[in-house]
Design a protein around this motif. Structure first.
Motif, PDB file in Angstrom:
ATOM      1  N   GLU A 107      63.588  12.339  -1.384  1.00  0.00           N
ATOM      2  CA  GLU A 107      62.896  12.829  -0.188  1.00  0.00           C
ATOM      3  C   GLU A 107      63.889  13.093   0.943  1.00  0.00           C
ATOM      4  N   LEU A 108      64.837  12.190   1.125  1.00  0.00           N
ATOM      5  CA  LEU A 108      65.814  12.345   2.195  1.00  0.00           C
ATOM      6  C   LEU A 108      66.784  13.498   1.914  1.00  0.00           C
ATOM      7  N   ALA A 109      67.094  13.715   0.633  1.00  0.00           N
ATOM      8  CA  ALA A 109      68.025  14.782   0.264  1.00  0.00           C
ATOM      9  C   ALA A 109      67.484  16.173   0.583  1.00  0.00           C
ATOM     10  N   ALA A 110      66.193  16.266   0.846  1.00  0.00           N
ATOM     11  CA  ALA A 110      65.607  17.561   1.189  1.00  0.00           C
ATOM     12  C   ALA A 110      66.078  18.050   2.552  1.00  0.00           C
ATOM     13  N   PHE A 111      66.523  17.121   3.416  1.00  0.00           N
ATOM     14  CA  PHE A 111      66.973  17.567   4.738  1.00  0.00           C
ATOM     15  C   PHE A 111      68.341  17.015   5.157  1.00  0.00           C
ATOM     16  N   VAL A 112      68.934  16.104   4.377  1.00  0.00           N
ATOM     17  CA  VAL A 112      70.292  15.641   4.674  1.00  0.00           C
ATOM     18  C   VAL A 112      71.264  16.451   3.809  1.00  0.00           C
ATOM     19  N   PRO A 113      72.203  17.183   4.409  1.00  0.00           N
ATOM     20  CA  PRO A 113      73.080  18.074   3.629  1.00  0.00           C
ATOM     21  C   PRO A 113      73.943  17.371   2.592  1.00  0.00           C
TER      22      PRO A 113
END
Length: 281
Positions: A107-113
């Motif tokens: 889920e976090l990888a969707a917006f953390v580059p």
């Protein structure tokens, strides 16, 4: 899906920019914004001189205290507050295979580059970990200094291990139910570095409950300070149940990887010598 979380795997790589997931990370600039979801790696980030670029951490990230006092918390290692983390606009996220939930990382990888996945399984794996962070964040010199300190401790541990006969030990992490660690854990690998072999043998749950009959095969029992906070009041109870000498042990020194591995090995070397009746080196 972000390739950084497609597959969690162990093993190192010669490229100092490649994480435990096999993804190569470009070198970050001085404007990197780092969130760490791993307490021991938060400490490593600070020890590499990157405290000013740390913009978020978990509530369990407590070292170094003064540096982290003003760094925002984003929840725990497993119950991350996604909206709070998103608002910090991190460029890099530090996670660990064992400590963080895969679905949360996805889920976090969707917006953390940049999601940097770690998975040290033994003390020597920290050498690659230092170089990974040093390479990505431009702290190669600091990383090599840590590598030299760790290698020195590893060499000293190998010499002591050759000097002393190995001992089977039971390492307690919980009470009611009584629980220990398997040989597949980082804790077990740390203890083995100085010649303490944890029970039970073989494979199984990483943190199994056990019957006190297991203590008959151990030469001593260790009571860890975490996650259950064993203290001196528990020593007589454990010795009565197990029929073996019992001693308190600092759980952070044994279970925290990252830069703490250097101090952790030095601590275990001192404890091994003390309990073997050897003079300090």
């Amino acid at each position: 899906m972000n390739p950084a979380i497609e597959t969690f795997r162990t093993g190192g790589a010669p490229d100092t920019h490649v994480d435990a997931c096999g993804r190569r990370h470009p070198q970050a600039g001085g404007d990197a914004r780092i969130v760490s979801l791993v307490p021991s790696l938060t400490e490593l980030i600070c020890d590499l001189g990157l405290g000013a670029q740390l913009v978020g951490r978990t509530g369990f990230c407590i070292h170094p205290r003064e540096t982290l006092r003003t760094v925002p918390k984003v929840g725990g290692t497993k119950d991350v507050k996604v909206d709070v983390l998103r608002a910090l606009e991190p460029s890099h996220l530090i996670v660990n295979v064992d400590e963080n939930r895969r679905e949360t990382v996805e889920e976090l990888a969707a917006f953390v580059p940049n999601v940097i996945v770690t998975h040290p399984c033994a003390p020597a794996d920290n050498l690659g970990l230092y170089r990974l962070f040093g390479g990505v964040f431009g702290r190669e010199r600091e990383a090599e200094a840590l590598c030299a300190a760790l290698q020195s401790a590893l060499d000293e541990a190998a010499a002591l291990r050759a000097q002393l006969a190995g001992e089977a030990v039971l390492y307690l992490i919980w009470r009611q139910p009584w629980m220990t660690v398997s040989r597949e854990t980082y804790i077990s690998a740390m203890l083995d570095t100085v010649g303490w072999r944890t029970l039970p043998e073989g494979t199984g749950p990483r943190y199994p409950a056990f019957d006190w009959a297991l203590a008959a095969r151990a030469e001593r029992v260790f009571l860890s300070s975490e996650p259950y906070h064993f203290n001196a009041s528990h020593l007589s109870e454990v010795e009565s149940l197990g029929g073996r000498p019992a001693a308190l042990i600092d759980g952070e020194m044994v279970s925290w990887y990252g830069s703490r591995a250097v101090a952790g090995l030095r601590y275990l070397l001192g404890l091994r010598r003390e309990l073997a009746g050897l003079a300090a080196a």
